[in-house]
Design an enzyme around this catalytic site. Structure first.
Site, PDB file in Angstrom:
ATOM      1  N   ARG A 225       0.852  -1.188   0.000  1.00 14.15           N
ATOM      2  CA  ARG A 225       0.000   0.000   0.000  1.00 14.15           C
ATOM      3  C   ARG A 225       0.889   1.240   0.000  1.00 14.15           C
ATOM      4  O   ARG A 225       1.912   1.286   0.708  1.00 14.15           O
ATOM      5  CB  ARG A 225      -0.906   0.023   1.236  1.00 14.15           C
ATOM      6  CG  ARG A 225      -1.970  -1.082   1.247  1.00 14.15           C
ATOM      7  CD  ARG A 225      -3.060  -0.800   0.218  1.00 14.15           C
ATOM      8  NE  ARG A 225      -4.088  -1.838   0.181  1.00 14.15           N
ATOM      9  CZ  ARG A 225      -4.091  -2.880  -0.638  1.00 14.15           C
ATOM     10  NH1 ARG A 225      -3.100  -3.033  -1.506  1.00 14.15           N
ATOM     11  NH2 ARG A 225      -5.073  -3.744  -0.613  1.00 14.15           N
ATOM     12  N   HIS A 273       0.943  -0.436 -10.352  1.00 11.36           N
ATOM     13  CA  HIS A 273      -0.016  -1.211  -9.542  1.00 11.36           C
ATOM     14  C   HIS A 273      -0.429  -2.493 -10.278  1.00 11.36           C
ATOM     15  O   HIS A 273      -1.611  -2.783 -10.475  1.00 11.36           O
ATOM     16  CB  HIS A 273      -1.245  -0.376  -9.195  1.00 11.36           C
ATOM     17  CG  HIS A 273      -1.955  -0.869  -7.962  1.00 11.36           C
ATOM     18  ND1 HIS A 273      -2.550  -0.045  -7.053  1.00 11.36           N
ATOM     19  CD2 HIS A 273      -2.157  -2.137  -7.486  1.00 11.36           C
ATOM     20  CE1 HIS A 273      -3.087  -0.761  -6.071  1.00 11.36           C
ATOM     21  NE2 HIS A 273      -2.853  -2.044  -6.323  1.00 11.36           N
TER      22      HIS A 273
END
Length: 310
Positions: A225, A273
């Site tokens: 994250r 990502h």
């Protein structure tokens, strides 16, 4: 017969409709599945946190929300959500994708591949890399993803330490927990992998003080994250040479703004990502299995602990 609402961005329906119908049929579930069911008829919501559905009070007979993402930080605190929430744990798709990304980038930095792939001066340096047994790796976050990555790296001969908030065990891996365990885990980490959830307790976990505890020349991989790292502290450590490289797949703002210094920094690799992505076929099977369990009275798999935030 359960009524199942698919609540995600409209383009995802084309990807998920057929896999979900096939998976539900394979579980023997007669069902109604759609994107526009009357709220008062809905039993389950297959959910992406960026969907338009944000007020769950309309769904008066709702039994559970089944998240399409591994991360639940955007929904777990929703005060209108009173029913069980299950996060996506998909060994076929999400987990395997993460294992491959982490293993690939650990090996890249361990072997020093960048110096050979980009070598404009044609330097002939015969210095071999160390063997894996001499390259300690620490993984912060020791849930399903962290343990799967640890097992793969340990099988390749890396000494792996897994750190978690609470005690956990895995054969062939040194484990630690709590604040004292974190200090020890950082101090040995020539390669550090971040796989923690995004919670108030993990925001800026890797700050200037903790970056300073890493060995000189350590490498950081963050497929977990974005908020786990204090960006300014990381850039300072990279500029000073204390951190040799950071390979980052997640960011506080995504897409990463074009003017962000990570893009141009010579010691940073940006990946968009992609480390661990939900695959419709395998994710649909996870969701269908959970609905079948719920309908039979069994507890949900991967139910979120609201107090912990994951």
């Amino acid at each position: 017969m359960p009524n199942i609402l698919f609540a995600a961005r409209s383009e995802k329906w084309d990807d998920y409709e057929r896999p979900l119908r096939d998976a539900l049929a394979a579980e023997g579930l007669d069902h109604t599945l759609g994107t526009d069911l009357p709220p008062e008829t809905v039993d389950y919501i297959v959910y992406a946190p960026n969907a338009s559905v944000q007020d769950f009070t309309l769904f008066t007979r709702l039994k559970a929300v089944l998240n399409l993402w591994a991360g639940v930080e955007q929904v777990v605190g929703n005060p209108t959500l009173k029913v069980p929430l299950a996060r996506m744990v998909d060994d076929e798709g999400l987990t395997q994708g993460m294992v491959e990304w982490v293993t690939g980038h650990v090996l890249r930095h361990h072997l020093g591949m960048d110096a050979h792939i980009v070598n404009p001066d044609r330097i002939w340096d015969t210095t071999p890399p160390p063997l894996s047994k001499d390259r300690p790796v620490t993984i912060l976050g020791f849930g399903a993803l962290g343990q799967a990555c640890a097992a793969q790296l340990a099988a390749l001969g890396f000494p792996v330490t897994g750190w978690s908030r609470t005690p956990k065990d895995l054969d062939g891996v040194l484990t630690s927990h709590g604040e004292d365990g974190l200090d020890a885990a950082l101090s040995s980490a020539q390669i550090l992998v971040l796989l923690l959830p995004d919670t108030p307790a993990t925001t800026d976990l890797l700050n200037a003080e903790r970056l300073a505890r890493l060995p000189q020349g350590a490498v950081i991989l963050n497929p977990g994250r974005g908020p786990l790292i204090d960006d300014d502290a990381l850039l300072a450590a990279l500029d000073e040479g204390r951190i040799a490289h950071a390979t980052l797949d997640v960011f506080r703002t995504e897409p990463l703004p074009q003017d962000h210094p990570f893009w141009a920094h010579p010691r940073v690799t940006v990946t968009p990502h992609i480390a661990s992505t939900t695959r419709p076929d395998s994710a649909a099977r996870v969701i269908a299995r959970n609905i079948a369990r719920s309908e039979s009275g069994a507890p949900l798999l991967h139910e979120v602990d609201r107090s912990a935030g994951y």
